[in-house]
Design an enzyme around this catalytic site. Structure first.
Site, PDB file in Angstrom:
ATOM      1  N   CYS A   1       0.800  -1.218   0.000  1.00 52.70           N
ATOM      2  CA  CYS A   1       0.000   0.000   0.000  1.00 52.70           C
ATOM      3  C   CYS A   1       0.838   1.275   0.000  1.00 52.70           C
ATOM      4  O   CYS A   1       0.305   2.361  -0.217  1.00 52.70           O
ATOM      5  CB  CYS A   1      -0.945   0.001   1.204  1.00 52.70           C
ATOM      6  SG  CYS A   1      -2.014  -1.448   1.271  1.00 52.70           S
TER       7      CYS A   1
ATOM      8  N   HIS B   1      -3.447   6.892   2.238  1.00 53.18           N
ATOM      9  CA  HIS B   1      -3.923   5.590   1.785  1.00 53.18           C
ATOM     10  C   HIS B   1      -5.292   5.308   2.380  1.00 53.18           C
ATOM     11  O   HIS B   1      -5.495   5.435   3.598  1.00 53.18           O
ATOM     12  CB  HIS B   1      -2.923   4.510   2.204  1.00 53.18           C
ATOM     13  CG  HIS B   1      -3.429   3.121   2.051  1.00 53.18           C
ATOM     14  ND1 HIS B   1      -4.062   2.673   0.906  1.00 53.18           N
ATOM     15  CD2 HIS B   1      -3.415   2.059   2.912  1.00 53.18           C
ATOM     16  CE1 HIS B   1      -4.410   1.415   1.067  1.00 53.18           C
ATOM     17  NE2 HIS B   1      -4.025   1.021   2.270  1.00 53.18           N
TER      18      HIS B   1
ATOM     19  N   ASN C   1     -10.375  -0.519   0.022  1.00 54.02           N
ATOM     20  CA  ASN C   1      -8.918  -0.463   0.089  1.00 54.02           C
ATOM     21  C   ASN C   1      -8.356  -1.017  -1.217  1.00 54.02           C
ATOM     22  O   ASN C   1      -8.412  -2.215  -1.470  1.00 54.02           O
ATOM     23  CB  ASN C   1      -8.422  -1.289   1.279  1.00 54.02           C
ATOM     24  CG  ASN C   1      -6.912  -1.246   1.455  1.00 54.02           C
ATOM     25  OD1 ASN C   1      -6.171  -0.939   0.537  1.00 54.02           O
ATOM     26  ND2 ASN C   1      -6.454  -1.579   2.660  1.00 54.02           N
TER      27      ASN C   1
END
Length: 340
Positions: free
Chosen positions: A121, A263, A293
């Site tokens: 990520c 993020h 996500n």
């Protein structure tokens, strides 16, 4: 840990962004129909209400190609003018070859060097830092950095704690060189890792440690596993620490930041960061309620949404922060200087 502050060399400017999300929308109600969960349970713990899922015939490169095509169109950039293509992904089309050359060839980038990076990520910010270094060193003048994922291919749909989180999408940005005018372009970055927490978020099989073809390997071994509490504690800590270090390195304060693009992992993590950093919620853009996500794709996706909705204005100072498996983190300060 690597921290880089202001410099006087040729600078990398952020001049364009594009994104793409698959057409298929999977809502929390859809998940309720196939597993023991509820919209209230998911929203209260994550903030996610729906997510995008790639079609069966879509791979990561397909999503990335659309995102880069949108970027090139919006900036009026000829594909042959791109010197370097960096693709951040945890879900490449193949173990071999890399995904970046497939994207480059499909888009007619005939003069480009292209490669993948894997930092989960944090990958998009890592990719931006590499692109910045290549421009500052004079090796490249126009670089496309992509964050693209098909995480739906890695989730274990029997694990309700993780399958509700992850989704698919792609985003891309254009970095270009300038003459080094102070206060423009990428101002500073902060990168780091803590491998001691590698088991907190991982896929057990499919690599050289444990082959996907090894005896006894099953679907659960090929899906994402996460220790939620440990990852939450890590994320809330490093997001604030990295951002603070970054601002100090650049000689700036939170008051100088126009937008925080973090993020998109969990609404509670983002709200914690807003409170601890003292950044008003209206300066922190969130879209995880609609996209979930998407790992390395999440920051460019939210950046493009901020541009499209008019929240992001020319000259704005952006603070980007990524964090995830590894465990890794990366943050960057950059001014938005779109092509006119």
């Amino acid at each position: 840990m690597l921290v880089a502050g202001p410099h006087t060399r040729q600078r990398a400017r952020l001049t364009g962004v594009g994104s793409y999300a698959p057409e298929r929308v999977m809502s929390n109600a859809d998940l309720e129909a196939i597993m023991d969960t509820s919209d209230e349970w998911i929203v209260s713990r994550t903030g996610i209400r729906e997510r995008r899922i790639a079609a069966d015939d879509q791979a990561t490169s397909d999503l990335a190609i659309e995102a880069v095509r949108n970027l090139l169109t919006s900036t009026g950039t000829d594909p042959s003018d791109i010197d370097l293509l960096v693709v951040a992904t945890t879900t490449p089309d193949h173990v071999l070859p890399p995904t970046a050359p497939l994207i480059a060839t499909a888009l007619g980038m005939v003069n480009v060097a292209a490669y993948d990076i894997s930092a989960a990520c944090s990958g998009f910010v890592y990719g931006l830092s590499q692109a910045t270094a290549m421009i500052e060193a004079g090796f490249a003048h126009r670089v496309v950095v992509v964050g693209a994922e098909t995480l739906s291919r890695l989730v274990n749909w029997d694990d309700r704690a993780t399958c509700v989180l992850f989704a698919d999408g792609a985003g891309a940005v254009l970095l270009e060189s300038d003459d080094g005018i102070p206060g423009t372009g990428v101002l500073a970055f902060d990168l780091g890792t803590d491998g001691a927490g590698h088991h907190d978020l991982h896929v057990a099989a499919g690599g050289s440690r444990l082959s996907a073809m090894a005896p006894g390997v099953g679907p659960a071994d090929l899906g994402i596993r996460m220790k939620g509490r440990e990852v939450f504690r890590f994320a809330t800590r490093v997001l604030v620490e990295s951002a603070t270090r970054l601002l100090d390195a650049a000689g700036l304060t939170v008051a100088d930041v126009d937008l925080l693009l973090a993020h998109q992992a969990n609404e509670r993590i983002l709200e914690h960061a807003s409170d601890k950093l003292g950044i008003a919620r209206e300066r922190m853009v969130m879209n995880l309620d609609r996209y979930g996500n998407t790992s390395s794709a999440s920051i460019p996706l939210v950046l493009d949404e901020a541009r499209a909705t008019g929240i992001l204005e020319g000259g704005a100072l952006i603070l980007m922060v990524g964090f995830g498996a590894g465990l890794t983190w990366g943050s960057m300060l950059v001014r938005w200087e779109p092509r006119s």
